[in-house]
Write an enzyme that holds these catalytic residues in place. Structure first.
Site, mmCIF file in Angstrom:
data_model
loop_
_atom_site.group_PDB
_atom_site.id
_atom_site.type_symbol
_atom_site.label_atom_id
_atom_site.label_comp_id
_atom_site.label_asym_id
_atom_site.label_seq_id
_atom_site.Cartn_x
_atom_site.Cartn_y
_atom_site.Cartn_z
ATOM 1 N N SER A 63 52.977 53.631 9.920
ATOM 2 C CA SER A 63 53.336 53.425 8.722
ATOM 3 C C SER A 63 54.071 52.133 8.486
ATOM 4 O O SER A 63 54.434 51.351 9.447
ATOM 5 C CB SER A 63 54.543 54.265 8.282
ATOM 6 O OG SER A 63 54.014 55.514 8.791
HETATM 7 N N1 SAH Z 1 54.635 57.724 13.427
HETATM 8 C C1 SAH Z 1 53.455 57.084 13.832
HETATM 9 C C2 SAH Z 1 52.478 57.078 12.748
HETATM 10 C C3 SAH Z 1 51.757 58.442 12.412
HETATM 11 S S1 SAH Z 1 50.182 58.541 11.815
HETATM 12 C C4 SAH Z 1 53.728 55.553 14.169
HETATM 13 O O1 SAH Z 1 54.908 55.182 14.290
HETATM 14 O O2 SAH Z 1 52.915 54.811 14.611
HETATM 15 C C5 SAH Z 1 50.149 60.073 11.711
HETATM 16 C C6 SAH Z 1 49.897 60.751 12.932
HETATM 17 O O3 SAH Z 1 49.795 62.150 12.782
HETATM 18 C C7 SAH Z 1 48.482 60.363 13.416
HETATM 19 O O4 SAH Z 1 48.709 59.878 14.943
HETATM 20 C C8 SAH Z 1 47.875 61.877 13.724
HETATM 21 O O5 SAH Z 1 46.850 61.989 14.582
HETATM 22 C C9 SAH Z 1 49.086 62.647 13.721
HETATM 23 N N2 SAH Z 1 48.824 64.255 13.515
HETATM 24 C C10 SAH Z 1 47.996 64.603 12.446
HETATM 25 N N3 SAH Z 1 48.187 66.115 12.573
HETATM 26 C C11 SAH Z 1 48.824 66.460 13.455
HETATM 27 C C12 SAH Z 1 49.337 67.819 14.008
HETATM 28 N N4 SAH Z 1 49.051 68.820 13.697
HETATM 29 N N5 SAH Z 1 49.771 67.591 15.240
HETATM 30 C C13 SAH Z 1 50.397 66.201 15.791
HETATM 31 N N6 SAH Z 1 50.158 65.253 15.212
HETATM 32 C C14 SAH Z 1 49.265 65.141 14.146
#
Ligand code: SAH
Length: 217
Positions: A63
């Protein structure tokens, strides 16, 4: 590890930008400490301190710094908080939370993509964070082993609040969660006797997939 001087200056400029946007002192202090360039893939390392999202592979993103800052501020994180994050991705957002809550607190971050579990773990280890645990799994189910949580930070967009997350939030706890598929809104959810919802702003996040998320097919 010696830090390359250029990154320190770029990080300072980013923090000054966030300060002008009204980000709190506590969050600014944390963002001054967390080296974002240790959380982005090497080919795009020179973009680490831009205030925009960056690709981390397989359509996933880290993000934008202002979004991380806003979400931390809405949660009103405190020293010693136990925090559940859904979507570890690069581990950057978890590291910022970890800085704020200190060593008395702990972040549990659930990630569904296996190699991102490894990527975030490596990045957090390299950056020296011991108060973050990354766990593989479907974050829509929460993480009952360590519940209840003071705060929950969902970093992908859900169709609605997954019921297990609301159950695993403490009374008096707060959760930030983006909701919607194409038009997404960031909500601050507070669990009191009832549940209070506050609409914060329009956002763009990758989808939350899984049992109480969007379907994977
Ligand atoms: N917080 C992260 C950005 C996350 S992007 C950072 O600082 O880099 C969103 C993430 O959510 C992705 O890695 C994706 O794989 C994950 N995601 C999507 N659905 C999910 C679920 N049901 N459980 C765990 N992770 C999930």
């Amino acid at each position: 590890m010696e830090e390359v001087r250029g990154y320190e200056e770029e990080r300072k400029r980013l923090v000054e930008l966030l300060q002008r946007q009204g980000v709190s002192e506590g969050v600014l202090k944390a963002m001054t400490r967390v080296k974002r360039h240790l959380f982005v893939p090497p080919p795009i390392i020179d973009q680490a301190y831009g205030d925009y999202p960056l690709p981390i592979g397989e359509g996933q993103t880290i993000s934008a710094p202002h979004m991380v800052a806003m979400m931390c501020d809405y949660l009103e994180l405190k020293k010693g908080d136990k925090v559940l994050e859904i979507g570890a991705g690069s581990g950057y957002h978890a590291a910022v939370i970890a800085e704020i809550i200190g060593n008395e607190g702990h972040v549990y971050s659930v990630e569904r993509i296996k190699w991102l579990v490894e990527f975030s773990k490596e990045n957090l280890k390299h950056a020296g964070y011991k108060n973050v645990t990354v766990i593989p799994g479907d974050g829509t189910l929460g993480l009952s082993e360590h519940a209840p949580y003071d705060k929950i930070s969902v970093t992908c967009a859900a169709p609605d609040v997954p019921p297990p997350l609301l159950e695993q939030l403490k009374i008096g706890g707060k959760m930030v969660i983006p909701i919607g598929r194409y038009q997404q809104v960031l909500y601050l959810v507070e669990k009191k006797n009832g549940v209070a919802w506050e609409r914060k702003c329009d956002v763009v996040f990758v989808p939350l997939l899984g049992r109480y998320g969007f379907k994977t097919d």
